[in-house]
Design a protein around this motif. Sequence first.
Motif, mmCIF file in Angstrom:
data_model
loop_
_atom_site.group_PDB
_atom_site.id
_atom_site.type_symbol
_atom_site.label_atom_id
_atom_site.label_comp_id
_atom_site.label_asym_id
_atom_site.label_seq_id
_atom_site.Cartn_x
_atom_site.Cartn_y
_atom_site.Cartn_z
ATOM 1 N N UNK A 1 -52.962 -70.360 -20.153
ATOM 2 C CA UNK A 1 -52.412 -71.317 -19.323
ATOM 3 C C UNK A 1 -53.861 -72.389 -18.854
ATOM 4 N N UNK A 2 -54.748 -72.127 -19.600
ATOM 5 C CA UNK A 2 -55.965 -73.047 -19.225
ATOM 6 C C UNK A 2 -56.988 -72.424 -18.198
ATOM 7 N N UNK A 3 -56.721 -71.446 -17.808
ATOM 8 C CA UNK A 3 -57.835 -70.844 -16.770
ATOM 9 C C UNK A 3 -58.744 -70.359 -17.813
ATOM 10 N N UNK A 4 -60.280 -70.658 -16.943
ATOM 11 C CA UNK A 4 -61.479 -69.972 -17.539
ATOM 12 C C UNK A 4 -61.435 -68.465 -17.087
ATOM 13 N N UNK A 5 -62.335 -67.921 -17.935
ATOM 14 C CA UNK A 5 -62.289 -66.310 -17.677
ATOM 15 C C UNK A 5 -62.930 -66.157 -16.229
ATOM 16 N N UNK A 6 -63.872 -66.831 -15.985
ATOM 17 C CA UNK A 6 -64.369 -66.607 -14.594
ATOM 18 C C UNK A 6 -63.527 -67.211 -13.350
ATOM 19 N N UNK A 7 -62.419 -68.078 -13.753
ATOM 20 C CA UNK A 7 -61.723 -68.308 -12.499
ATOM 21 C C UNK A 7 -60.279 -67.561 -12.543
ATOM 22 N N UNK A 8 -60.128 -66.468 -13.374
ATOM 23 C CA UNK A 8 -59.320 -65.501 -13.410
ATOM 24 C C UNK A 8 -59.214 -64.489 -12.009
ATOM 25 N N UNK A 9 -60.330 -63.926 -11.536
ATOM 26 C CA UNK A 9 -60.607 -63.045 -10.605
ATOM 27 C C UNK A 9 -59.827 -63.733 -9.217
ATOM 28 N N UNK A 10 -60.282 -64.992 -9.053
ATOM 29 C CA UNK A 10 -59.568 -65.603 -7.705
ATOM 30 C C UNK A 10 -57.929 -65.652 -7.750
ATOM 31 N N UNK A 11 -57.474 -65.982 -8.840
ATOM 32 C CA UNK A 11 -56.098 -66.051 -9.185
ATOM 33 C C UNK A 11 -55.619 -64.474 -8.916
ATOM 34 N N UNK A 12 -56.154 -63.483 -9.500
ATOM 35 C CA UNK A 12 -55.557 -62.172 -9.399
ATOM 36 C C UNK A 12 -55.750 -61.846 -7.894
ATOM 37 N N UNK B 1 -64.474 -56.199 -14.688
ATOM 38 C CA UNK B 1 -63.515 -55.754 -15.346
ATOM 39 C C UNK B 1 -62.518 -56.450 -16.421
ATOM 40 N N UNK B 2 -62.359 -57.744 -16.088
ATOM 41 C CA UNK B 2 -61.602 -58.575 -17.118
ATOM 42 C C UNK B 2 -62.558 -58.878 -18.363
ATOM 43 N N UNK B 3 -63.662 -58.954 -18.143
ATOM 44 C CA UNK B 3 -64.586 -59.280 -19.334
ATOM 45 C C UNK B 3 -64.559 -58.028 -20.203
ATOM 46 N N UNK B 4 -64.820 -56.860 -19.659
ATOM 47 C CA UNK B 4 -64.595 -55.632 -20.358
ATOM 48 C C UNK B 4 -63.335 -55.361 -21.148
ATOM 49 N N UNK B 5 -62.341 -55.607 -20.342
ATOM 50 C CA UNK B 5 -60.836 -55.444 -21.014
ATOM 51 C C UNK B 5 -60.780 -56.588 -22.236
ATOM 52 N N UNK B 6 -61.228 -57.835 -21.866
ATOM 53 C CA UNK B 6 -60.748 -58.715 -23.128
ATOM 54 C C UNK B 6 -61.755 -58.302 -24.179
ATOM 55 N N UNK B 7 -63.063 -57.855 -23.941
ATOM 56 C CA UNK B 7 -64.020 -57.351 -25.024
ATOM 57 C C UNK B 7 -63.231 -56.273 -25.955
#
Length: 200
Positions: free
Chosen positions: A147-158, A170-176
């Motif tokens: 949907x266009x969110x940058x990886x570093x913007x996802x924590x705020x949404x969650x 956690x997000x970075x590790x999971x995506x990796x």
Amino acid sequence: MEDLQIRQVDHVYYCDDALNRIQAAKQNGQPYDLLITDLYFEADGTEQKIGGGFDLIRSVRELQPEIMILILSAEQRPATIDILFKNFEIDGYVRKARHDVKELKSAFDSLSNGQRYYPRTLAQLVKQSNTHEFTEFDINIIRLLSQGYQQNEIPDYLKLHSIKPSSLSTIEKRLNQIREELGFSKNEQLVLFCKEAGIL
């Protein structure tokens, strides 16, 4: 097909045409038994509603659920092949390679006996690899990327939607981990794969 003494064989070059043929045959009371398709096709400027094999399989399954589907493709990522069997319920997979004609004959033997065809080499590859099982958390973060969110913007949404875990590490590790297991180097490749495979 001649070697296997298959009486009727029809060929088309586009996914839209394949779906139209299958629909017409069903309406005429002479449905096809088998669809053989690749997964990816080079664009040649001809406008199509169905862009590739994943969408074709989905559309054909809706139209004629009982048809057998055999994939003939150069795709070799174990996770993708595993998803085709589990999520798309294909009946057979043959990889385009030196001995694909021999493999096709083996696949036809299996399918004609009501069995799925899963080549031993592919079965070994899938067994050796950690084919990824997508969790709800995985799908959430990949959907946000799509949907266009940058990886570093996802924590705020969650955090805003009380979805845990929500830390950037956690997000970075999971995506990796997901990219590594599926053989991708970029998030964009992962998002495209998930869209094509119907995970999103």
